[in-house]
Design a protein around this motif. Structure first.
Motif, mmCIF file in Angstrom:
data_model
loop_
_atom_site.group_PDB
_atom_site.id
_atom_site.type_symbol
_atom_site.label_atom_id
_atom_site.label_comp_id
_atom_site.label_asym_id
_atom_site.label_seq_id
_atom_site.Cartn_x
_atom_site.Cartn_y
_atom_site.Cartn_z
ATOM 1 N N LYS A 95 -2.805 -2.271 -6.655
ATOM 2 C CA LYS A 95 -3.119 -1.701 -5.596
ATOM 3 C C LYS A 95 -4.157 -1.075 -4.197
ATOM 4 O O LYS A 95 -3.873 -1.225 -3.380
ATOM 5 N N ARG A 96 -5.199 -1.292 -5.760
ATOM 6 C CA ARG A 96 -6.281 -0.591 -4.818
ATOM 7 C C ARG A 96 -6.910 -1.665 -4.904
ATOM 8 O O ARG A 96 -7.528 -1.918 -6.725
ATOM 9 N N LYS A 98 -10.716 -2.522 -7.123
ATOM 10 C CA LYS A 98 -11.941 -2.568 -7.827
ATOM 11 C C LYS A 98 -13.027 -1.966 -6.797
ATOM 12 O O LYS A 98 -13.505 -3.631 -6.232
#
Length: 101
Positions: A95-96, A98
């Motif tokens: 989802k996000r 790094k």
């Protein structure tokens, strides 16, 4: 370059001075006579040894039984979860992202 004084090593002292240590008094066993051989005691020892062997055999058999059960449970568990792993083999995107340092 003078001569160094060397002291002889001190002998190990017993922890409690009233209790003699075995290596300090080697003749401690010679003052007490050994008991005579009693064959009736041997019969008891042999019976106890046989009972211990029987108990060990029973314990070993129970351990093997439990190991077989655990192995069957492990195989069953691996079969069920391997089939689920094949279904959920697709990799999802995170989802996000790094942070790159």
């Amino acid at each position: 370059m003078g001569e160094e004084e060397t002291t002889p090593p001190t002998p190990c002292l017993p922890l409690h001075p009233a209790i003699p240590e075995p290596h300090l008094s080697p003749n401690i066993h010679s003052s007490t006579p050994l008991p005579k051989f009693d064959p009736s005691r041997m019969v008891g020892i042999i019976k106890r040894k046989a009972l211990i062997k029987d108990l060990a055999a029973v314990y070993h058999a129970e351990c093997l039984d439990y190991c077989q059960q655990l192995l069957s449970y492990q195989r069953k568990w691996e079969e069920t979860y391997k089939s689920e792993d094949l279904r959920t083999d697709t990799v999802r995107a995170t989802k996000r992202a790094k942070k790159v340092r």
